[in-house]
Write an enzyme that holds these catalytic residues in place. Structure first.
Site, PDB file in Angstrom:
ATOM      1  N   GLY C  24       0.793  -1.226   0.000  1.00  0.00           N
ATOM      2  CA  GLY C  24       0.000   0.000   0.000  1.00  0.00           C
ATOM      3  C   GLY C  24       0.824   1.274   0.000  1.00  0.00           C
ATOM      4  N   LYS C 192       6.165  14.700  16.052  1.00  0.00           N
ATOM      5  CA  LYS C 192       6.749  15.926  15.486  1.00  0.00           C
ATOM      6  C   LYS C 192       7.667  16.600  16.513  1.00  0.00           C
ATOM      7  CE  LYS C 192       3.217  16.788  12.038  1.00  0.00           C
ATOM      8  NZ  LYS C 192       4.029  16.925  10.816  1.00  0.00           N
ATOM      9  N   GLU C 226      -4.143  23.940   5.983  1.00  0.00           N
ATOM     10  CA  GLU C 226      -3.556  23.373   4.781  1.00  0.00           C
ATOM     11  C   GLU C 226      -3.890  24.286   3.618  1.00  0.00           C
ATOM     12  OE1 GLU C 226      -3.142  18.519   5.119  1.00  0.00           O
ATOM     13  OE2 GLU C 226      -4.756  19.414   3.952  1.00  0.00           O
ATOM     14  N   HIS C 250      -5.156  14.567  16.180  1.00  0.00           N
ATOM     15  CA  HIS C 250      -3.917  15.352  16.238  1.00  0.00           C
ATOM     16  C   HIS C 250      -4.029  16.559  17.168  1.00  0.00           C
ATOM     17  CE1 HIS C 250      -2.983  12.741  13.044  1.00  0.00           C
ATOM     18  NE2 HIS C 250      -3.394  13.490  12.021  1.00  0.00           N
ATOM     19  N   LYS C 345      -8.810  25.376  15.463  1.00  0.00           N
ATOM     20  CA  LYS C 345      -9.189  25.733  14.099  1.00  0.00           C
ATOM     21  C   LYS C 345      -8.461  24.797  13.150  1.00  0.00           C
ATOM     22  CE  LYS C 345      -7.660  29.749  13.474  1.00  0.00           C
ATOM     23  NZ  LYS C 345      -7.436  31.144  13.004  1.00  0.00           N
TER      24      LYS C 345
END
Lengths: 511, 511, 511, 511
Positions: C24, C192, C226, C250, C345
């Site tokens: 995949g 991260k 994004e 997240h 947001k």
């Protein structure tokens, strides 16, 4: 401990209480009176049977006769009510390892439980037996006695092991048979008024939390003093010693309540686990105690020979080195408490009888500069657990009149005078705890991980003591304990030599 | 107020006290009893003369006869001692504007002062006269009466002007004649036990300061209630009104003591100025009060007609709009207090007699989440100034017994029961203040800059009221005052409807 | 994340990594590069095999060829090293529900594992497959593939359900097969750099904790932006929506790290659980979000038509009401945070690409009084997660030169300039996480109870949205999102209109 | 220093600046350039005359010629503007003790002042003369030179006495002639950018105040280092020594700004006094320094002989025991700072040139328990006053990349890079101060009571040193000073051996 109204659903359901070890002293002296106090206050459901269970042969009436005197003695003039209560008590004989015997009892009970079309049958299994039979009776219950329509709860009494290893064994046994929400490990100190009060005192007042940390608290001292010795029954005690008997459990539980952070909830849904999450977090932040952080004592006969020394007790080995007194210091290494000594003192055959917590505050920063040449006593919050429950804060005011120097006095809340009505007839710790169990509130019961964490703190010390690495110091009965212990404690907590206690709240004279 | 032992040097020196306006009521009712209390407690030097001075003709014996009844009434059974005290009192007649007259008195006194070879002569000038004669008598003293061997101190009574302009005039007069360290402006509220206690309570305890700020305090309410009206002597009052009579001075001084930051020193060298530096700093941080931050009232006769209404007092103009009641809110705009309302309430002919400070704390953050569905009352610290001095903190504990909800109770320090010995014979505020003056301690006297700052806060409001921009609301005598005022106050301070006061500390029922 | 040196024991043992779903995209684009980065830095043991496993037919070389281009593209010039890495990769075909197939693989592996007399064989099962096959492959592994000599660990990727009910099903499946310490739920945001930094930033600095609470923090805003849309692959997204895709996992994880209390330990023994104990405690203190606390949007084509609108994506239903943008507010109802809005947001097709946390502080108490007539901007701590990692604190200084007014500037730590050497070659989040898994560190993986608590917060909202109770508002692609959302957010967080960002730390211009 | 816009009223009025001692070095090197910088920036009124005044004979042009080179050197390319400025400068000869001479100057000036119908004449008297002539010139000015239409202000330079007694004499002289609001005592360190910044930094940011106290601050170090010696002009210095020259004034002023509480206002009405009220309060809380709290040094020639030792300076006595280096510790005994050491270090002929303040914070409570076995460096706030003004906070982050341990880095604000435009042409301290004087802002000038309090702290120490009770220790020029001083300082402040400074903010390498 906050939502009194909650959890009364069980009152409309049927209830069977199986008192395992019903012939014993614990059942008679603690369990039965507690059940009576619930009965007396209408906290037991109408459809209820108390089944005494043990290996000896006995009739219902014999059990009732065994239990009655204790009740009558404590509750004079309530004979009729006591008889009514005892009429709900029956006795069934059985082996602890026999699922069949246990099942037999409940086959019989089912009818009672379903009387009046009652559909939900709750069952409380009260383990008034030594841990050696937990596995047997536990298996028997699991196999033969669980209710399918209501809840099943186990009330289990200490000792919960003697060290980490033995605790883990016990834990494995219990956890192999029952889920955590079925298991109620009793530490009866959690049932005492002042300890039950701690969640409210700390988290329902805005005045304490800002002070409750290393910036303001100089030390915390938790004291347990008994003014009697082993009284001819030192056998059990000798195999445990004061550290296991009082400190690792009762005083450690109190420490956790004093030191804990705010729980997600102190009442309502899941609060039992939220509270215990915080308590166990405190224990995880305490390093195992080392020998140098401990002074031990063992009482000798007093000068007037009015009592035998500890090793003169017939039930105690002559060469016993079991401590009857200990003073310890530990630290809670977290952001709130880093560097603040938590001192524990516990002893038998001391000069008074008392259980209390003292939180001593630093003198105000710069007090010496602001009040040059003038002594400024430290504030101190005292929670007296027993006797004479009280909360008081030692506070300085200007000496009334024409003088101007500070004098230590206190902001006082003596339960005896403030709540005279309520305190005259205060329920026992066991009463409170069994009620919590009926309501499904686990906050005041010790959780498996708490027990584990507490043993982790004390086990190395106990093993060192048992390996003979340090001996208890002899002290005269009815004294303050070993002078070395006073010296040791004074490194962390200094008593104020000038403060004099004032009548309304009694008993503060010594510590 | 902290170093009682300090400042007794004057006892070994000679002292002359000139009571200017000796024929008046103030001298008889307040000054003389205070001097007697000092005499009675051996706080006056052996070589001491009290000289009554006024314009009327009078013999020494006439003045003694005028003063004696007040003393005898208050101190029954001390007749001999009172006579001994009065034998130190003489009377001299003179004009207030005559340096010659005043000089004459002290020419005579010099001999007394130097008796027994005493070399240091201290002189206290007590101004029991209206401010209109301050300039005259002050000049006369400066010219003719100052001691060259000891200290010279002026005790001056309010009113210190009626607004900023009139105060500045007074200030200029006094400052033109005497230095600040010679001038003792009396606000007798600073002599009250609880107010004198404030420095110790706040700065000699570590438990209060961390809470004493905007993060924890929701509001502060300072209340003055009298249960009598003007009693036929409304003339003086009518020209001042309740705001000038009580709020701008007494209550503002209390506010400053409550709100002040820690002084460099609260005792010892220079502490009088350090304390007042902090008090005046508080006043500088308060903006002038505007009309919308104030509700005023004026009492009417009660329904039963047992008392005349304010304007029915013969000494009060029928159309008077002088307030006998006011409720105000102000803010101390500094980092400690920004956003915390300080409410003042004062009134005559109300339902009770009481002076107190209430500091209400926020309910604990997240209390609603921690105790879901359970009411958590707020903590509140009460300082009762009179009657029955007390300090108590409303505190929540778990309801004793099987219930678990928080219940409001209190950590209490009632002076009457805790300090029964000392309080039975507590000295008056004036006694304390005159003693401070003899010791050279100025902390409990108001400084020139404090008076200026206090007038700056109130003058615009007073001028607006006098310009008729707002009228007082009528309220029935012996009520709580205008309902509008209760509504106004409730925006900043909400009373707890469920809390019930408990006997030991009396009088908390209403506010 | 703190003790880098710990946990390297596995390096001396053998390791088999079974990548399930090896054919995949996930395996190719994320797993393989992460494994290569570990290989490249010598974080994989010498005795190691990566086994690609899937249902399709494929040779080892075919898998290597499929994976190679991604690696080569990212690590130019390392072709040889990449080939060496790929030589450790083999492919085995099998059914997901076949214990036999899986067992077959490991029967083969055993030899490799024991090469060189290696006695401990560790096995990592990487689930790069959809949750629908978790049960099958899980059972197969449990039955046929567990190592008896070393550890067995599962790495599982989201989605972890779509709501509480579906999560509980997944949880039951996994927990029925594996213990919590074997299970590693991946939320790659926890890998991260800036999020891994949070434990150190918060608890290894004394400067932040005193500020990190309701007294000083006005609001917290967590932003995900994004600048691309669904790019023709909206099918998967449409069944989830932005809230499930980004916020419930997240951003909620980031919120928990920001809001958590200090863990018992942030490194060392058991720290993984201590950290997650605190994170889950935060989630328990958040009430489920209601519709009125949420504004949603869905992007339309921009004016220039440079991109299709969301519903114009061929893979998205024309009448889709799936939100591509949402702004939410929630509260952490505990003593630290009560009353402080946490705003989230998140959106696709917005004006920029950025993930960051902003903690805005209150302006200093009384600033308006201390600096009359002068604007005092609020302090703000910004943690930029991507791009261009940075920590900076907006700070006021006096305008340099002869002017005196405060001007907002910043105390800055831009990783790019400060740690240029280290950041140039920063490992991916997946690399960090797989390394943590190899070291047995679970702190950066999500625990079962966290997932449950997170779903509890979002499920009612998601169900309400799906029931059509609120519609997303259309916004133009490449804009800031719906104006209504900006208005909504401004109720809790106001941007400072005067502040201008300064070059060294780029990208702060908009929010 | 905050309200830049305020105080520009003087620009529309006339101004005469009398530079007393105009022939001297101070006037030429500091006063003239500062006046020019104000001229250059249009901060001087159109109707303005600068009158040089001294005893020597000189023409206007001679004075201009004397002043021109300094200006031209610093401001290349501005020759025309400099000439325009110098055209406002004239010279008048006179005796310092002659009221007549001074009056003569202003009789002449009156015409100029009233040119164009100007009605308000302001006069600034700049004392660029030694204190020995203050009384003379002050009397002369008072008698003959005061403006009746505008303000009269004196700018006075240090030294302000050599100890308490000599200061009191000076104070008596000045206060006998001028009011406090006319008197501007210059401590030019208060004019430096970073010191002027302190009010804003501390009180216009909410992030610092919560940390700015004994709970969080471990120590404060104020450092002054010069890399040159007396350079042949040691005469003046030798009669003062480093303690008087730098510490009792400049560094003590910085300490007061660092340690002060929030003023009632930091800008606006009366803020000058509010600020100084707080500064003097700090000084009152410091006990006089004792010899044991001090280590002194005196520089010897370096090994390479590149410079003579201090006593080899021709202007210094061979047996001088004047310290050229000192390290001191003092405590601010108030609630904010009790127990926190404030260290001062100052020296000449050291290894670098630097003035800075370091505030070191405690490592986080329980950091050792939270990060077991991992070093957690302490946070440290550095305010670099010169060279290269900067504010930076040493902060720990996770080491970027796969490692997890904390690494010390910094949140940085280097003025040179952040405010490059403004800093390139930063005005001198004198420029700022003269502007403040023109605007009537006294905050950055030292008040009489501050000077008194500062002398009270240092006088006993200075007298002990002069009585020979302790000798300075020799140290090599261009070294760090005596090793004993480093050892002494390390008791209160430990340097972090691992921290490495990073380029953007230069010069942190040594301390």
């Amino acid at each position: 401990p906050a939502d009194a109204s909650a959890g009364s659903k069980y009152l409309a359901e049927s209830l069977t209480i199986l008192v395992i070890g019903a012939s014993g002293d614990l059942a008679k002296k603690l369990t039965a009176p507690a059940l009576y106090e619930l009965y007396q206050r209408d906290y037991l459901p109408k459809q209820m049977t108390i089944v005494g269970y043990a290996r000896s042969k006995k009739t219902d009436e014999e059990l009732r006769d065994a239990w009655r005197p204790v009740l009558v003695k404590k509750h004079k003039g309530e004979e009729d009510r006591i008889d009514a209560f005892l009429s709900t008590v029956i006795y069934r004989r059985g082996q602890y390892d026999s699922a069949e015997d246990v099942k037999g009892v409940f086959d019989e009970m089912e009818e009672r439980e379903q009387a009046d079309g009652q559909e939900v049958a709750n069952r409380l299994f009260y383990f008034a037996v030594p841990p050696s039979v937990f596995a047997d009776i536990g298996s028997a219950i699991k196999e033969g006695a669980l209710s399918k329509t209501g809840w099943n709860r186990l009330v289990v009494e200490k000792p919960f092991g003697k060290d980490t290893a033995s605790f883990e064994e016990l834990s494995k046994t219990i956890n192999g048979l029952f889920t955590p929400d079925q298991t109620y490990f009793v530490d009866h100190y959690l049932g005492k008024e002042m300890n039950q009060n701690l969640l409210v005192l700390r988290f329902a007042n805005s005045m304490f939390e800002p002070l409750w940390n290393r910036h303001y608290v100089e030390s915390v001292v938790i004291t347990f003093k008994e003014d009697i010795g082993t009284e001819g029954r030192g056998g059990y005690f000798d195999s445990f010693g004061i550290i296991r008997d009082v400190m690792q459990n009762h005083l450690t539980q109190m420490l956790a309540l004093i030191a804990m952070d705010a729980p997600v909830r102190a009442a309502g849904e899941d609060f039992g686990d939220y509270v215990r999450d915080e308590k166990v977090k405190v224990l995880h932040a305490i390093k195992p105690i080392t020998l140098d952080k401990c002074v031990m004592g063992q009482y000798a006969a007093p000068d007037d020979g009015s009592m035998p020394g500890y090793t003169e007790d017939d039930t105690v080995p002559d060469d016993s080195v079991t401590p009857t007194y200990a003073a310890l210091v530990m630290y809670v290494d977290n952001p709130r408490w880093a560097g603040v000594p938590f001192v524990m003192k516990a002893g038998k055959a001391l000069d008074e009888k008392k259980v209390e917590v003292r939180m001593k505050f630093h003198t105000p920063a710069a007090a010496a500069a602001m009040f040059p040449g003038i002594r400024v006593p430290a504030n101190e919050l005292v929670l007296r657990v027993q006797p004479n429950e009280a909360v008081y804060m030692k506070t300085n005011v200007k000496t009334p009149g024409l003088a101007g120097a500070p004098v230590a006095t206190e902001l006082d809340l003596s339960y005896g005078s403030r709540f005279d009505d309520k305190m005259a007839d205060s329920p026992s710790a066991y009463t409170r705890l069994i009620l919590d169990c009926l309501r499904g509130k686990q906050a005041a019961f010790v959780r498996d991980d708490e027990l584990r964490a507490a043993w982790k703190i004390f086990t190395p010390l106990l093993h060192d003591i048992e390996a003979g690495k340090k001996q208890p110091i002899k002290y005269k009965a009815f004294s303050r304990g070993p002078a070395e212990a006073d010296e040791f404690v004074s490194r962390f907590y200094k008593r104020d030599p000038t403060y004099e206690w004032h009548p309304p709240t009694q008993g503060d004279a010594k510590m």
